[in-house]
Design a protein around this motif. Structure first.
Motif, PDB file in Angstrom:
ATOM      1  N   GLN A 258      -2.771   0.657  11.239  1.00  0.00           N
ATOM      2  CA  GLN A 258      -3.798  -0.216  11.805  1.00  0.00           C
ATOM      3  C   GLN A 258      -3.230  -1.597  12.167  1.00  0.00           C
ATOM      4  O   GLN A 258      -3.616  -2.214  13.133  1.00  0.00           O
ATOM      5  N   ALA A 259      -2.297  -2.061  11.354  1.00  0.00           N
ATOM      6  CA  ALA A 259      -1.706  -3.382  11.594  1.00  0.00           C
ATOM      7  C   ALA A 259      -0.495  -3.292  12.513  1.00  0.00           C
ATOM      8  O   ALA A 259       0.474  -4.033  12.351  1.00  0.00           O
ATOM      9  N   GLY A 260      -0.512  -2.353  13.434  1.00  0.00           N
ATOM     10  CA  GLY A 260       0.555  -2.262  14.428  1.00  0.00           C
ATOM     11  C   GLY A 260       1.856  -1.694  13.885  1.00  0.00           C
ATOM     12  O   GLY A 260       2.929  -1.943  14.438  1.00  0.00           O
ATOM     13  N   GLY A 261       1.774  -0.954  12.776  1.00  0.00           N
ATOM     14  CA  GLY A 261       2.963  -0.278  12.272  1.00  0.00           C
ATOM     15  C   GLY A 261       3.856  -1.155  11.422  1.00  0.00           C
ATOM     16  O   GLY A 261       5.040  -0.880  11.256  1.00  0.00           O
ATOM     17  N   THR A 262       3.293  -2.246  10.872  1.00  0.00           N
ATOM     18  CA  THR A 262       4.121  -3.081   9.997  1.00  0.00           C
ATOM     19  C   THR A 262       4.353  -2.343   8.678  1.00  0.00           C
ATOM     20  O   THR A 262       3.545  -1.527   8.263  1.00  0.00           O
ATOM     21  N   THR A 263       5.480  -2.678   8.046  1.00  0.00           N
ATOM     22  CA  THR A 263       5.839  -2.019   6.798  1.00  0.00           C
ATOM     23  C   THR A 263       4.968  -2.556   5.668  1.00  0.00           C
ATOM     24  O   THR A 263       4.744  -3.758   5.573  1.00  0.00           O
ATOM     25  N   ARG A 264       4.459  -1.659   4.846  1.00  0.00           N
ATOM     26  CA  ARG A 264       3.621  -2.089   3.726  1.00  0.00           C
ATOM     27  C   ARG A 264       4.420  -2.880   2.707  1.00  0.00           C
ATOM     28  O   ARG A 264       5.633  -2.687   2.570  1.00  0.00           O
ATOM     29  N   GLU A 265       3.697  -3.710   1.960  1.00  0.00           N
ATOM     30  CA  GLU A 265       4.361  -4.531   0.960  1.00  0.00           C
ATOM     31  C   GLU A 265       5.077  -3.645  -0.068  1.00  0.00           C
ATOM     32  O   GLU A 265       4.532  -2.632  -0.510  1.00  0.00           O
ATOM     33  N   GLY A 266       6.270  -4.013  -0.416  1.00  0.00           N
ATOM     34  CA  GLY A 266       7.039  -3.252  -1.412  1.00  0.00           C
ATOM     35  C   GLY A 266       7.827  -2.105  -0.815  1.00  0.00           C
ATOM     36  O   GLY A 266       8.603  -1.465  -1.506  1.00  0.00           O
ATOM     37  N   GLU A 267       7.635  -1.846   0.493  1.00  0.00           N
ATOM     38  CA  GLU A 267       8.375  -0.751   1.131  1.00  0.00           C
ATOM     39  C   GLU A 267       9.371  -1.336   2.121  1.00  0.00           C
ATOM     40  O   GLU A 267       9.178  -2.429   2.639  1.00  0.00           O
ATOM     41  N   ARG A 268      10.449  -0.568   2.382  1.00  0.00           N
ATOM     42  CA  ARG A 268      11.448  -1.026   3.340  1.00  0.00           C
ATOM     43  C   ARG A 268      11.734   0.083   4.335  1.00  0.00           C
ATOM     44  O   ARG A 268      11.911   1.234   3.923  1.00  0.00           O
ATOM     45  N   PRO A 269      11.779  -0.267   5.635  1.00  0.00           N
ATOM     46  CA  PRO A 269      12.028   0.785   6.612  1.00  0.00           C
ATOM     47  C   PRO A 269      13.389   1.434   6.386  1.00  0.00           C
ATOM     48  O   PRO A 269      14.349   0.750   6.048  1.00  0.00           O
ATOM     49  N   GLY A 270      13.484   2.744   6.548  1.00  0.00           N
ATOM     50  CA  GLY A 270      14.772   3.428   6.401  1.00  0.00           C
ATOM     51  C   GLY A 270      15.200   3.639   4.962  1.00  0.00           C
ATOM     52  O   GLY A 270      16.269   4.168   4.701  1.00  0.00           O
ATOM     53  N   ARG A 271      14.391   3.210   4.002  1.00  0.00           N
ATOM     54  CA  ARG A 271      14.732   3.398   2.579  1.00  0.00           C
ATOM     55  C   ARG A 271      13.695   4.290   1.914  1.00  0.00           C
ATOM     56  O   ARG A 271      12.580   4.424   2.403  1.00  0.00           O
ATOM     57  N   SER A 272      14.077   4.846   0.772  1.00  0.00           N
ATOM     58  CA  SER A 272      13.133   5.663   0.011  1.00  0.00           C
ATOM     59  C   SER A 272      11.895   4.840  -0.328  1.00  0.00           C
ATOM     60  O   SER A 272      11.979   3.621  -0.476  1.00  0.00           O
ATOM     61  N   LEU A 273      10.771   5.533  -0.496  1.00  0.00           N
ATOM     62  CA  LEU A 273       9.537   4.860  -0.910  1.00  0.00           C
ATOM     63  C   LEU A 273       9.739   4.193  -2.272  1.00  0.00           C
ATOM     64  O   LEU A 273      10.594   4.603  -3.053  1.00  0.00           O
ATOM     65  N   SER A 274       8.883   3.199  -2.553  1.00  0.00           N
ATOM     66  CA  SER A 274       8.931   2.583  -3.887  1.00  0.00           C
ATOM     67  C   SER A 274       8.572   3.634  -4.945  1.00  0.00           C
ATOM     68  O   SER A 274       8.917   3.490  -6.106  1.00  0.00           O
ATOM     69  N   THR A 275       7.871   4.671  -4.530  1.00  0.00           N
ATOM     70  CA  THR A 275       7.592   5.786  -5.443  1.00  0.00           C
ATOM     71  C   THR A 275       8.558   6.938  -5.197  1.00  0.00           C
ATOM     72  O   THR A 275       8.341   8.052  -5.651  1.00  0.00           O
ATOM     73  N   GLY A 276       9.624   6.697  -4.427  1.00  0.00           N
ATOM     74  CA  GLY A 276      10.702   7.673  -4.271  1.00  0.00           C
ATOM     75  C   GLY A 276      11.456   7.781  -5.587  1.00  0.00           C
ATOM     76  O   GLY A 276      11.069   7.151  -6.579  1.00  0.00           O
ATOM     77  N   LEU A 277      12.524   8.534  -5.599  1.00  0.00           N
ATOM     78  CA  LEU A 277      13.190   8.828  -6.879  1.00  0.00           C
ATOM     79  C   LEU A 277      13.556   7.578  -7.679  1.00  0.00           C
ATOM     80  O   LEU A 277      13.194   7.461  -8.847  1.00  0.00           O
ATOM     81  N   ASN A 278      14.250   6.625  -7.049  1.00  0.00           N
ATOM     82  CA  ASN A 278      14.716   5.478  -7.822  1.00  0.00           C
ATOM     83  C   ASN A 278      13.573   4.604  -8.330  1.00  0.00           C
ATOM     84  O   ASN A 278      13.558   4.185  -9.490  1.00  0.00           O
ATOM     85  N   GLY A 279      12.608   4.348  -7.443  1.00  0.00           N
ATOM     86  CA  GLY A 279      11.462   3.547  -7.839  1.00  0.00           C
ATOM     87  C   GLY A 279      10.670   4.234  -8.936  1.00  0.00           C
ATOM     88  O   GLY A 279      10.221   3.600  -9.910  1.00  0.00           O
ATOM     89  N   TRP A 280      10.544   5.545  -8.775  1.00  0.00           N
ATOM     90  CA  TRP A 280       9.794   6.321  -9.763  1.00  0.00           C
ATOM     91  C   TRP A 280      10.483   6.272 -11.123  1.00  0.00           C
ATOM     92  O   TRP A 280       9.852   6.083 -12.158  1.00  0.00           O
TER      93      TRP A 280
END
Ligand code: SAH
Length: 329
Positions: A258-280
């Motif tokens: 909705q916000a034009g495809g901006t990256t959500r807080e705590g997430e980084r483009p091209g990287r695993s999600l914050s709930t991906g393996l390392n964050g988890w």
């Protein structure tokens, strides 16, 4: 040549499948599929077989090939997906066949029989395309046919994939004699999935009698389902909008569309999600240190207790996070 001819219409057959059929001296296949390629096979030797003669078809193909004939064994969809490729290799191996040695020009040793599997769009590809984009996240195929597979095996797989939230394509969902399997599948799914889970039933995709029906898991077994249908069951994120069944890929977890495809807080483009393996892992260790029991963590994440215990007891080095991930195409 084990040729997958796609769902049924010539436009959806690959160029290699058409060429393979054109090159062949002998065409072997189930009557319906022979009819589907009628325009390509004039003047060739045709061996029509019925549904239950799969091994006969493979044996016949081997015999002709030994006589020096170029044989095309045709399967609908992909020849390797619940198709003739498996039984044919079984027959070949039983007859002592091994892949022939090819010379520098790709010519086989004398007497060698070359086998080529020609891929085709399987029913799940065709049916998915007709209803939208249901397979955009992890999916699997399960055949409900118990002709060669014990029911507990089928039921166990249904239960496992329902629990683990795969999108599922059910092949061979129902026939004149096999009517209860789809009801059992529904029962197993309802133990893990919402009754509102979207279901699409596609009959005779890309054929004359094509028919598409949308329903829900609660009503799945009441739908008109037969031998020529594939049943697509969505996962917990799948939606039906404007007559299209779509499974999100998860962009919404990371980007604010909705916000034009901006990256959500705590997430980084091209990287695993914050709930991906390392964050988890980080959170798991933190929660455990804060007093959450292994059992509670296992339950929260719906993972085996032993896996959580092992993870906490054997902390591996976190994977390097410097290099950006592969493109999410
Ligand atoms: N080799 C085939 C599958 C053969 S098993 C493939 O790759 O598609 C037969 C089952 O495939 C059918 O019971 C049905 O579930 C599915 N199927 C094959 N062709 C289909 C079509 N045109 N439309 C819908 N389902 C199809």
């Amino acid at each position: 040549m084990l040729v997958g001819i796609g769902p049924g219409s010539t436009e959806h057959m690959t160029a290699r499948a058409r060429a393979a059929i054109a090159e062949a001296d002998t065409i072997i296949g189930y009557v319906t599929y022979i009819k589907l390629v009628a325009d390509l096979i004039e003047g060739k030797e045709i061996v029509r077989k019925s549904m239950t003669e799969e091994l006969d078809r493979a044996i016949e193909a081997l015999e002709r090939a030994r006589q020096g004939k170029k044989v095309a064994l045709i399967s609908s969809g992909d020849a390797g997906v619940y198709g003739m490729a498996g039984p044919t290799f079984e027959v070949l191996f039983q007859a002592g066949w091994t892949p022939p040695v090819l010379d520098a020009h790709g010519v086989p040793e004398p007497g060698g029989i070359v086998v080529e599997v020609v891929p085709g769009a399987s029913a799940l590809n065709s049916c998915a395309a007709l209803v939208g984009a249901p397979l955009t996240h992890d999916f699997c195929a399960i055949s409900l046919s118990d002709l060669l597979t014990p029911w507990p095996t089928i039921a166990r797989r249904l239960d496992a994939v329902a629990y683990s939230d795969f999108v599922v394509a059910l092949y061979n969902p129902k026939s004149g004699r096999r009517t209860r399997q789809i009801v059992e599948a529904q029962r197993l799914f309802l133990r893990h999935r919402s009754p509102d889970t979207p279901v699409a039933i596609v009959k005779s995709a890309y054929r004359r009698r094509e028919r598409i029906e949308f329903t829900t898991l609660a009503h799945m077994s009441d739908a008109d389902i037969g031998m020529l249908s594939t049943v697509l069951i969505g996962n917990s994120n799948t939606v039906v909008l404007g007559g299209l069944m779509v499974t999100p890929r998860g962009y919404a977890n990371k980007y604010d569309v909705q916000a034009g495809g901006t990256t959500r807080e705590g997430e980084r483009p091209g990287r695993s999600l914050s709930t991906g393996l390392n964050g988890w892992l980080e959170n798991l260790f933190a929660d455990h240190a804060a007093g959450d029991s292994i059992e509670a963590l296992a339950q929260r994440h719906r993972l085996p207790v032993e896996y959580i215990r092992d993870t906490l007891e054997n902390p591996l080095e976190a994977a390097a996070q410097d290099a950006p991930e592969e493109a999410e195409a």
